[in-house]
Design a protein around this motif. Sequence first.
Motif, PDB file in Angstrom:
ATOM      1  N   ASN A   1      61.203  27.371  23.608  1.00  4.52           N
ATOM      2  CA  ASN A   1      62.517  26.754  23.747  1.00  4.52           C
ATOM      3  C   ASN A   1      63.034  26.198  22.428  1.00  4.52           C
ATOM      4  O   ASN A   1      63.949  25.373  22.401  1.00  4.52           O
ATOM      5  CB  ASN A   1      62.461  25.640  24.795  1.00  4.52           C
ATOM      6  N   SER A   2      62.382  26.608  21.335  1.00  3.07           N
ATOM      7  CA  SER A   2      62.792  26.238  19.966  1.00  3.07           C
ATOM      8  C   SER A   2      62.580  24.766  19.625  1.00  3.07           C
ATOM      9  O   SER A   2      63.212  24.235  18.708  1.00  3.07           O
ATOM     10  CB  SER A   2      64.270  26.615  19.727  1.00  3.07           C
ATOM     11  N   SER A   3      61.693  24.108  20.341  1.00  4.89           N
ATOM     12  CA  SER A   3      61.346  22.729  19.998  1.00  4.89           C
ATOM     13  C   SER A   3      60.259  22.743  18.927  1.00  4.89           C
ATOM     14  O   SER A   3      59.352  23.577  18.975  1.00  4.89           O
ATOM     15  CB  SER A   3      60.844  21.978  21.230  1.00  4.89           C
TER      16      SER A   3
ATOM     17  N   ARG B   1      53.889  25.790   7.884  1.00  5.66           N
ATOM     18  CA  ARG B   1      55.145  26.061   8.579  1.00  5.66           C
ATOM     19  C   ARG B   1      54.992  25.796  10.074  1.00  5.66           C
ATOM     20  O   ARG B   1      53.983  26.139  10.677  1.00  5.66           O
ATOM     21  CB  ARG B   1      55.598  27.506   8.350  1.00  5.66           C
ATOM     22  N   ILE B   2      55.999  25.184  10.642  1.00  4.19           N
ATOM     23  CA  ILE B   2      55.990  24.840  12.060  1.00  4.19           C
ATOM     24  C   ILE B   2      56.200  26.094  12.904  1.00  4.19           C
ATOM     25  O   ILE B   2      57.070  26.925  12.615  1.00  4.19           O
ATOM     26  CB  ILE B   2      57.102  23.819  12.379  1.00  4.19           C
ATOM     27  N   VAL B   3      55.395  26.207  13.961  1.00 10.48           N
ATOM     28  CA  VAL B   3      55.609  27.243  14.973  1.00 10.48           C
ATOM     29  C   VAL B   3      56.303  26.559  16.147  1.00 10.48           C
ATOM     30  O   VAL B   3      55.769  25.621  16.747  1.00 10.48           O
ATOM     31  CB  VAL B   3      54.275  27.866  15.430  1.00 10.48           C
ATOM     32  N   LYS B   4      57.497  27.010  16.472  1.00  9.49           N
ATOM     33  CA  LYS B   4      58.274  26.356  17.518  1.00  9.49           C
ATOM     34  C   LYS B   4      57.915  26.891  18.901  1.00  9.49           C
ATOM     35  O   LYS B   4      57.380  27.989  19.041  1.00  9.49           O
ATOM     36  CB  LYS B   4      59.772  26.526  17.258  1.00  9.49           C
ATOM     37  N   THR B   5      58.219  26.082  19.913  1.00 12.42           N
ATOM     38  CA  THR B   5      57.970  26.490  21.287  1.00 12.42           C
ATOM     39  C   THR B   5      58.951  27.602  21.672  1.00 12.42           C
ATOM     40  O   THR B   5      59.888  27.910  20.932  1.00 12.42           O
ATOM     41  CB  THR B   5      58.151  25.309  22.251  1.00 12.42           C
TER      42      THR B   5
ATOM     43  N   GLU C   1      53.890  27.400  26.756  1.00  7.45           N
ATOM     44  CA  GLU C   1      54.951  26.791  25.960  1.00  7.45           C
ATOM     45  C   GLU C   1      55.257  27.560  24.677  1.00  7.45           C
ATOM     46  O   GLU C   1      56.392  27.541  24.198  1.00  7.45           O
ATOM     47  CB  GLU C   1      54.577  25.344  25.611  1.00  7.45           C
ATOM     48  N   TYR C   2      54.254  28.203  24.109  1.00  4.05           N
ATOM     49  CA  TYR C   2      54.446  28.894  22.835  1.00  4.05           C
ATOM     50  C   TYR C   2      54.346  30.414  22.957  1.00  4.05           C
ATOM     51  O   TYR C   2      54.602  31.121  21.989  1.00  4.05           O
ATOM     52  CB  TYR C   2      53.411  28.407  21.811  1.00  4.05           C
ATOM     53  N   GLU C   3      53.937  30.873  24.133  1.00  3.75           N
ATOM     54  CA  GLU C   3      53.759  32.304  24.384  1.00  3.75           C
ATOM     55  C   GLU C   3      52.790  32.916  23.375  1.00  3.75           C
ATOM     56  O   GLU C   3      53.019  33.995  22.828  1.00  3.75           O
ATOM     57  CB  GLU C   3      55.117  33.021  24.366  1.00  3.75           C
ATOM     58  N   ILE C   4      51.704  32.174  23.132  1.00  2.67           N
ATOM     59  CA  ILE C   4      50.646  32.647  22.241  1.00  2.67           C
ATOM     60  C   ILE C   4      49.407  32.923  23.087  1.00  2.67           C
ATOM     61  O   ILE C   4      48.904  32.030  23.783  1.00  2.67           O
ATOM     62  CB  ILE C   4      50.309  31.603  21.152  1.00  2.67           C
TER      63      ILE C   4
END
Length: 309
Positions: free
Chosen positions: A92-94, A86-90, A23-26
């Motif tokens: 898909n930018s969620s 700070r938010i790290v988005k998915t 989901e986050y490509e981490i």
Amino acid sequence: MSYSNIVRSEEYKRDLIGFIKTEYEIETLKLIPASRGFYGETWRLDANDKSYFVKLVYNTAHKIIYERSFHIIQHLCNHGIDFISRIVKTKNSSPYAKFDNAILGVFDWIDGENIETDATKIPEYQMLAKVYAVPSKGLNIPLEDFSGHSVDKFCEQWNALDDEQILTLLEKNRAKLEHRAERLKIFSKRCQNSDTKDFVITHGDAGGNLIVSGDKYFIVDWDHPILAPAERDAWVMCSKDWAQDAFHDALRQNNITYTLRPERLAYYCYYFFFFYLSAYLDDLTQADTIEEHINGWIEETIKYADSIP
């Protein structure tokens, strides 16, 4: 073991790591329990390039609160507030994802220690004042209603208790608890008659979520921000004249012409006494913590509130 005291299996950890990768490509190198927050399950995720803070919330009521907090955090970041996570988005930018029936958030990791002392109050107030200066127009955020509902929840819990040790403890302190409940109702009614034009974005427990990293300070865990008077953040140290002076100084430095109101400080003293007491009752293994809360550090603050006519 996560901070929520739930022991997770290796299978669970693998699933969580795989989910974050998808989901986050981490690409995760290591997942370590992180002792931050209160209601959520928290982890530090180490990747090739940096570390991240991962928080999952399973409780149904708190999931709603947690989910709502993401757009408020983003709103603050968009207005230049740089001392929060700070938010790290998915991919898909969620701003968040759903995993295993929980709301999952990934944030930049803030290195440092969770510290609250008299000395940290000055930077805490300075940061809060900068948040108060952020406009709230158009922001979907709960509004303080001074309902005093924390005592109602506590009374419901007390009536439903079957733990003899806790019941004995509460009964021993019945007079004190009833006095504080009655005072909360008095100030609830008084504060409900005030207007909302001086309400600002408040944290609710900034001191307990202050991270000190070298000579830098951060306020994390923005799960419960509401539009409320500044007293929601100032009540903890309200019995200290120097703390009230420091709070007012921080407001003035940010061109906020507001003076803390005694009746609102008193309201929050009683409100949060029952709020935290209810939280401790959710975990009945904390009998010592409950007794310490009733008769410990908060006594001085309650004494201040009791002095307000």
